[in-house]
Structure formats: structure tokens, C-alpha cells
Motif scaffolding. Structure first.
Motif, short mmCIF file in Angstrom:
data_model
loop_
_atom_site.label_atom_id
_atom_site.label_comp_id
_atom_site.label_asym_id
_atom_site.label_seq_id
_atom_site.Cartn_x
_atom_site.Cartn_y
_atom_site.Cartn_z
N UNK A 1 47.39 66.23 79.44
CA UNK A 1 48.30 67.07 78.63
C UNK A 1 48.11 68.71 79.00
N UNK A 2 48.68 68.89 79.99
CA UNK A 2 48.85 70.39 80.69
C UNK A 2 48.70 71.70 79.38
N UNK A 3 48.03 72.35 79.45
CA UNK A 3 47.98 73.36 78.42
C UNK A 3 47.26 73.27 77.01
N UNK A 4 46.56 72.17 76.94
CA UNK A 4 45.49 71.66 76.04
C UNK A 4 44.10 72.00 76.56
N UNK A 5 43.55 72.67 75.62
CA UNK A 5 42.04 73.02 76.34
C UNK A 5 41.15 73.31 74.94
N UNK A 6 39.87 73.16 75.21
CA UNK A 6 38.83 73.58 74.06
C UNK A 6 37.80 74.51 74.86
N UNK A 7 37.53 75.70 73.97
CA UNK A 7 36.33 76.59 74.35
C UNK A 7 35.47 76.59 73.53
N UNK A 8 34.20 77.10 73.82
CA UNK A 8 32.98 77.18 72.98
C UNK A 8 32.51 78.48 73.10
N UNK A 9 31.86 78.59 71.75
CA UNK A 9 31.20 79.90 71.62
C UNK A 9 30.06 80.10 72.40
N UNK A 10 29.55 81.23 72.68
CA UNK A 10 28.00 81.18 73.18
C UNK A 10 27.61 82.82 72.98
N UNK A 11 26.70 82.79 72.32
CA UNK A 11 26.10 81.87 71.16
C UNK A 11 26.43 82.38 69.86
N UNK A 12 26.77 81.47 69.04
CA UNK A 12 26.85 81.45 67.59
C UNK A 12 26.06 80.89 66.91
N UNK A 13 24.83 81.30 66.41
CA UNK A 13 23.76 80.38 65.84
C UNK A 13 23.98 80.21 64.40
N UNK A 14 24.69 81.17 63.82
CA UNK A 14 24.75 80.98 62.06
C UNK A 14 26.28 81.18 61.96
N UNK A 15 26.71 80.75 60.93
CA UNK A 15 26.36 79.32 60.34
C UNK A 15 26.32 78.12 61.11
N UNK A 16 27.18 78.41 62.30
CA UNK A 16 27.01 77.07 63.35
C UNK A 16 27.68 77.57 64.58
N UNK A 17 27.50 76.74 65.47
CA UNK A 17 28.44 76.93 66.69
C UNK A 17 29.84 76.97 66.32
N UNK A 18 30.78 77.61 67.23
CA UNK A 18 32.07 77.32 66.94
C UNK A 18 32.99 76.94 68.38
#
Length: 739
Positions: free
Chosen positions: A319-336
């Protein structure tokens, strides 16, 4: 179980030592890279920083691929700084091997190539070091194979060594002198260790599969550099002959990932203000349109909610145009994490604040394959999604299947598209079964008690009640207290239910005791905030704790009383308790062996150790008072009179860890890491050290001077090795000449 079969065989004939992992499960360490093959369904790899390379299996388990590479002289080959597949051949996988670029690692790196999915390897040795466990190891991938020409391989090096190219499939590499920017970013130029003062070099190599071929090669190639002061993304339009910065690009952050969306003719990139994996307080996500040359900032968060960089980046090939990205670093209250289905124009977070402090979650998370993750890391905390998220991938053949690596495990699942339905949640699990990336500091096996006690870095420790449990992941780590890293464990020889462990964080109480064989724990009343690290010894009756700390010398506690200094021993002395005589402790420092007969209160020199300048480890016989073994730079020494006199035991010339374990009948085997007839190996002796036999075989344990060692106190011929990055191995057999 396998070990039951081997025990039966060992009763009548010679049985070879065949090694396999104790099944702690769940990974246990940082997974900086995951890679699916773009054109072959079911082919994927995960690289670790200190535990080698793994191949994914269809049942969500993983197979280790590099165990037989990490021998004493090349232990750094458990550090993997990059991995690549050949898009034209599903059987080919390449990896950049090497652990450190500073003085900790004396070895240069290498590019390994396998033509059978990692079963066997050939190597191209590099003239510089590779940093699989250095800062920035989650960037990448730094290694890539041309999708239309399997002979062409590029590698982005660290330490200012620039870009390298192979024209023969990775057999040899040459420096690409035309590439203009080898990277300039140095986290801490003042760092004297070299760990944070090295140039981080190049970040990724990405081929543009939409570009026209040129002389049988892909013409457009993107390379990212760790440069926050100038252009950091370069492009070649002529198959690598010349290079230039991509026009109009953002400047000020460091690129981490670059993923191509061919149908969109778009390059997606994540940026952070640090190279990771621990840092990152700002950053961005960008979309580069190759057709128009335009850059679009698609960062999914802003304002006060933006206090991190960005690392992991996954595209949905279906599905072109669908993506996921991650925070670096969100330690609290959680990663995102965020997901977009419109090329980054809008995003949906995996969690958001509800009625503060409540969090509205779009996921459920569990760890059925590694219950200790559930009980020790998921239950009762907000930080569930993990940390250090640099590796993030969607299976190119299955939009629902995704995986991401953290500092603890690999998480993922099989219903990712539920994220797009506001009424649904996705189900995340620990999917690292088969990955055993634990760094083991200490092992013990108590006769008549717990079969295996494991002290680990980062994950506290684990207890296995019997050998029948070695293939079942534990229900919990050592908790209440749970130390960040447990560095030493010991049991009381006359009361094996009494166990002691120490942690490694100075400034916190780091001394814990158990009265049920290491299943439940309590902080010792003797604990203070000064003592940490080092090694610990428990007296035979369990009333005295002797602790050779990392920074404040040797300390002693009796009956839970305050720790007091043992002035008669040098700091960081090797220590052990006699397992039968409650008054006797042993110690060693330099070339001197010491003995205490007053419960560790005072020590005096014992018998001479001829030719010894380093006493390294002391092992007391589990069943015989006064029987003690010492590993030294001059070999293995043995005493049967409480250390008054010693004899050199056999032909090991340089010994590190030493341990005893049950042998045939009433006998006990002795095991030692050292240099002997077969070179630097693990050896066993069944005749009191008169002769030593190689029990390691063809498996690699990494650096032999860094491994923990224990013989089973309960099962003949069963021995354990704790490694720095591949968890605990076990095997059993008859010590003697090879069959």
C-alpha cells in the motif's frame, strides 16, 4: 528432552558435547536492525549489537547464524553493524562484522557473505574497524546490494573511512574516493575512551530502483552521512561515479533511515539530533519527491509534545503511501509510534492522552513467548512499547505483519492494519523467541538446590529449578529488588536455598538475598549505597557475605549487619567461600592466594602459586572442604589442604574462569576456559586436572576471558557457559578424548 537422552547415552559410551541455548527467551538486548527480503517471501534477518545475526522463521521464531564465528581471536564477529540481502537472490545475505571502533576491540572489521541464508560464511577483511556496538548502530542500513547487479555492493564506514564499493559481490572492497563527505559528527570530542569521540561516519545506502540502468547498474544511489552542520544526504546519478548533495535538503539533523517508495517515486527519511540509540531530543520526518526535487516536512508531532528525534521507519510495500515511524527516544510515559496512510499528510499515534494521566491505547501488548517480560517489564508500568526503536519493518508480502526492535526484545504482530480502524486495536507481542542476546555475568548451580542461577546485565537474573526447565522461559526475572544488572551470584554450600546476588549501580542499594533458592528476593539489611559491582561469596552456612566491590574494596557482612571493610585484602580481589567449612574463605590478588579461617574477617597469604602474576578466579569444591581450584595466567592450580599448598594441574598454560560439576559416579569434573592443547578453548578434566580435553568443539563463545562458567551440581557431565551477548549455552557428555 535432549539432555535426558544424552544422559542415557553417557552412561554407556562417550557422548559428544552438543551445545544449545538455555531458553530464557524474549531476546534480552538491543536489536538495531531488521530486514525483510523485498522479493522473496519468508526471508528476513535481525542483527544485534553483541549477539550476532538471526534468521526469521515462519513460526515467529529466530535461528542464530553466527555462533560458529565468534571464537577467542575474533569475538568481535558477534557485533553486526549492518545487514543486506541481494534483491536478485534470496539465498544471499551480507553483513558488516565488528563490535567496536575504539581500543576495546583490537580487530578490524569484515564484510561477511553467505550464499545459503547464513548457514556458512566467507569474509572480506576490511582495513579499518566496524562498530556493531558503538553509538549510531541503529542507523542504516549502511550496507546494500545493487538490485539489478549482484556484483555491486556498497558499505558506508565509520571513523572517517567513507564509502566503500565491491564489484565482485563482496569478495573485495575499494574506497570510493569520489564520495565527498565521510561524516563529521562526533558526540563528545573530549571522551578519552574513544567510545563517544569517534566520527560516526555514514548512515545508510539506498538504491533508487526507479532510476534507469547505467552500464548494467542502478544509476541513482542515495547515501546518508552523520553531518549536522551541512548537507547530509548525497546522491549519485551515474552509478556511483560522481556524488553531490541532494538539493534543497534540510540541514541541522542527522539522517537515520531512508526508505524508498518506488510507486510514489518518493524517499522517506527520519532524522534526529543524535545518532542514537540512547539520545535524541529533537528531529524530523521528511518526504523527498524525486520527480519534482521537493522536500516536505511530514513530522507527525509538534510543540510541547515533541521532545525526541525519530528513528524507526517502515513502509507498506502493498500500500504505497502507508508508513509507520517511531520516536527516538521517548522514555516517558512510553515510546511513541505513528501511522499514516496518506504519505505523511496525516498521522494516527499508537497512544494519546485521555483524561490525564490516563492513556488511550490503540494496542494490547503481551509476552506469552517470554513470560518474564510480562511480569517484569509490562505489568504495572506505562513504558510498555519499549525504547531505542530504530529497527521497524512491515513484511513486504503481508501488510498485517510487522516487527520492531527495542533495547529489550523484538515486538510485533499480525494485525497491523487494525490501526486504521478507530474501533479496533492491534495486538503486539514479544516475537523474539530464539534470540538469546543476554550478557551473562555470573552462573551458579547448587547441589540439591536450584539447577541454574543466572546473573545478567540489564535484565537482573533468572532461576531454573531443574534441568528439565532449561527449554522453558522463566516466569519472572529476579525482582523485589530487580537490579538493572546483576553481576554476581552465589549460594551457601550447607544451605543451598540461601542465595546472594549483587547489582552494579553505585548510589543504589545493590545487595539482595533469597531463602528459597533464588525464586524470591529481599534487599539485604546490610545493603548500602556505596557498594556495587564486583563479585560476591556466601559462607557455607549462609551467615557471612563477602563482597569484593568494584570501587570501595572488599566488604563483609555477618548476620545481616552493616558492611565493614576487610583491610587485609586488596581491592577487587577474587573471592570464594569454602562450600563446606563455614569459617573458610579464599581470595586472590596479583600473584598471591589468601585464606581466611575466621569467616572472612581477616586474611593471610596461603600457599605459593609458582609463576603466577594474576589470580583470576577461584572455585571451591561443592562437596569437599579444603578442596579449592584457582585459574591464573600460569595455568590451573589445585589444593586439597585449604590453600596451604598447591600443585599445577595439567597442561593449560593460561586459565580464566574455572568451575566444578558432577562427573561420573561420585567424581567431579573440572572445567576451565584457557589456552591448552587445542588452543584457546573450554576444557574439561575428569581426573583431577591431570589431563584436559576440549569440550567446546566448533561452537564460538566469544572472548573466553569474558565468559561465565558453571558445572551442574546435580547432573553428571552437564556444563553451562554464560556469554557476553548470546545468553547461556549448555551441553552434556563424557569428558575425555573426542569420539
Amino acid at each position: 528432552m535432549k539432555h535426558q537422552l544424552l544422559l542415557a547415552a553417557a552412561a554407556t559410551a562417550c557422548a559428544a558435547f552438543e551445545w544449545e541455548n538455555v531458553h530464557i527467551g524474549g531476546g534480552g538486548g538491543f536489536v538495531p536492525g531488521i530486514l525483510f527480503h523485498p522479493n522473496a517471501e519468508g526471508v528476513a534477518y535481525a542483527r544485534t549489537d553483541i549477539g550476532g545475526l538471526y534468521r526469521w522463521n515462519s513460526d515467529d521464531s529466530w535461528t542464530p547464524l553466527t555462533d560458529n564465528l565468534a571464537f577467542h581471536h575474533n569475538w568481535n564477529r558477534w557485533g553486526i553493524d549492518a545487514v543486506a540481502v541481494d534483491p536478485s537472490d534470496p539465498d544471499v545475505v551480507l553483513a558488516a562484522f565488528g563490535m567496536y571502533t575504539n581500543s576495546w576491540d583490537p580487530n578490524n572489521g569484515a564484510i561477511g557473505r553467505s550464499e545459503d541464508r547464513g548457514e556458512t560464511w566467507t569474509f572480506s577483511e576490511l582495513p579499518f574497524k566496524v562498530g556493531g556496538n558503538m553509538p549510531g548502530r541503529g542507523m542504516g542500513e549502511r550496507l546494500a546490494v545493487d538490485p539489478i547487479n549482484s556484483n555491486i555492493v556498497y558499505f558506508g564506514a565509520r571513523s572517517g573511512n567513507g564509502l566503500w564499493k565491491s564489484a565482485d559481490g563482496g569478495a573485495t572492497f575499494e574506497h570510493v574516493t569520489a564520495f565527498p563527505n565521510p561524516g563529521t559528527f562526533i558526540p563528545d570530542p573530549q571522551d578519552q575512551s574513544g567510545y563517544n569521540s569517534d566520527i560516526h561516519g555514514l548512515a545508510f545506502v539506498t538504491f533508487d530502483t526507479t532510476s534507469a540502468p547505467l552500464d548494467g547498474a542502478t544509476s541513482r544511489i542515495f547515501v546518508g552521512t552523520a553531518d549536522s552542520t551541512a548537507e547530509s544526504v548525497y546522491v549519485s546519478e551515474d552509478a556511483g561515479a560522481t556524488w553531490s548533495p541532494v538539493a534543497s535538503q534540510p540541514i541541522g539533523f542527522l539522517p537515520h533511515k531512508a526508505k524508498l517508495s518506488p510507486e510514489e517515486r518518493v524517499l522517506y527519511l527520519t532524522y534526529s539530533d543524535g545518532t542514537g540509540p540512547y539520545d535524541g531530543s529533537d528531529g524530523a520526518v521528511y518526504r523527498y519527491d524525486m520527480a519534482t526535487g521537493s522536500w516536505t516536512d511530514i513530522t507527525p508531532v509538534s510543540g510541547g509534545d515533541h521532545f525526541f528525534g525519530f528513528g524507526g521507519l517502515a513502509l507498506d510495500a502493498q500500500n504505497p503511501g502507508t508508513l509507520v515511524v517511531a520516536a527516538l527516544n521517548s522514555w516517558w510515559p512510553d515510546a511513541q509510534l505513528w501511522r499514516s496512510t496518506d504519505s505523511g499528510a496525516s498521522w494516527t499515534p499508537i497512544w494519546q492522552w485521555g483524561n490525564y494521566p490516563e492513556m488511550d491505547l490503540r494496542y494490547n501488548i503481551s509476552a506469552p513467548k517470554a513470560p518474564w517480560i510480562q511480569t517484569s517489564f509490562l505489568d504495572g508500568v506505562t513504558e510498555k512499547l519499549g525504547w531505542m526503536i530504530e529497527s521497524l519493518e512491515i513484511n513486504p508480502f503481508d501488510s498485517d505483519h510487522w516487527l520492531y526492535g527495542t533495547g529489550l526484545t523484538i515486538y510485533g504482530g499480525h494485525d497491523l492494519t487494525n490501526w486504521d480502524d478507530a474501533d479496533e486495536t492491534i495486538n503486539i507481542q514479544s516475537l523474539a523467541d530464539g534470540i538469546e542476546e543476554f550478557a551473562i555475568l555470573s552462573l551458579a548451580s547448587a547441589p540439591g538446590g536450584s539447577e541454574l542461577l543466572i546473573a545478567t546485565y540489564d535484565n537482573s537474573g533468572f532461576t531454573f529449578a531443574s534441568a528439565d526447565d532449561l527449554d522453558a522461559p522463566p516466569q519472572s526475572t529476579w525482582t523485589n529488588p530487580r537490579f538493572d544488572g546483576s553481576v554476581s551470584v552465589d549460594y551457601a554450600g550447607n544451605d543451598v536455598n540461601r542465595v546472594v546476588q549483587v547489582g552494579n549501580v553505585r548510589g543504589q542499594e545493590q545487595l539482595a538475598v533469597s531463602s528459597d533458592g533464588g525464586f524470591t528476593w529481599g534487599m539485604s539489611p546490610a545493603a548500602d549505597t556505596d557498594a556495587a559491582g564486583g563479585t560476591v561469596a556466601y559462607s557455607a552456612d549462609g551467615d557471612v557475605i563477602l563482597w569484593s566491590t568494584e570501587a570501595v574494596g572488599v566488604r563483609r557482612s555477618q548476620n545481616g549487619g552493616a558492611l565493614s571493610s576487610v583491610s587485609s585484602l586488596p581491592a577487587r580481589a577474587a573471592i570464594a567461600s569454602d562450600k563446606r567449612d563455614n569459617d573458610v574463605f579464599y581470595a586472590g590478588a596479583g600473584g598471591t592466594f589468601y585464606v581466611s579461617t575466621d569467616g572472612g574477617a581477616t586474611f593471610v597469604p596461603g600457599g605459593a602459586l609458582e609463576g603466577v602474576s594474576q589470580v583470576r578466579y577461584i572455585a571451591a569444591h561443592p562437596a569437599e572442604a579444603g578442596d579449592v581450584w584457582v585459574s591464573t595466567n600460569a595455568g590451573v592450580f589445585h589444593s586439597v589442604d585449604f590453600g596451604e599448598t598447591f600443585e599445577l594441574a595439567g597442561d593449560i598454560t593460561n586459565a580464566f574462569r574455572i568451575a566444578l560439576g558432577r562427573g561420573k559416579g561420585e567424581a567431579w569434573n573440572v572445567y576451565a576456559f584457557g589456552i591448552g592443547p587445542a588452543g584457546p578453548k573450554l576444557y574439561g578434566s575428569a581426573n583431577g586436572g591431570a589431563t584436559w580435553h576440549d569440550v567446546q568443539g566448533e561452537i564460538g563463545f566469544g572472548a573466553i576471558d569474558a565468559n561465565a562458567l558453571a558445572g551442574s551440581g546435580n547432573h553428571p557431565g552437564l556444563v553451562y557457559v554464560g556469554t557476553n551477548g548470546r545468553g547461556v549455552f549448555w551441553a552434556e557428555g563424557v569428558v575425555g578424548p573426542k569420539c
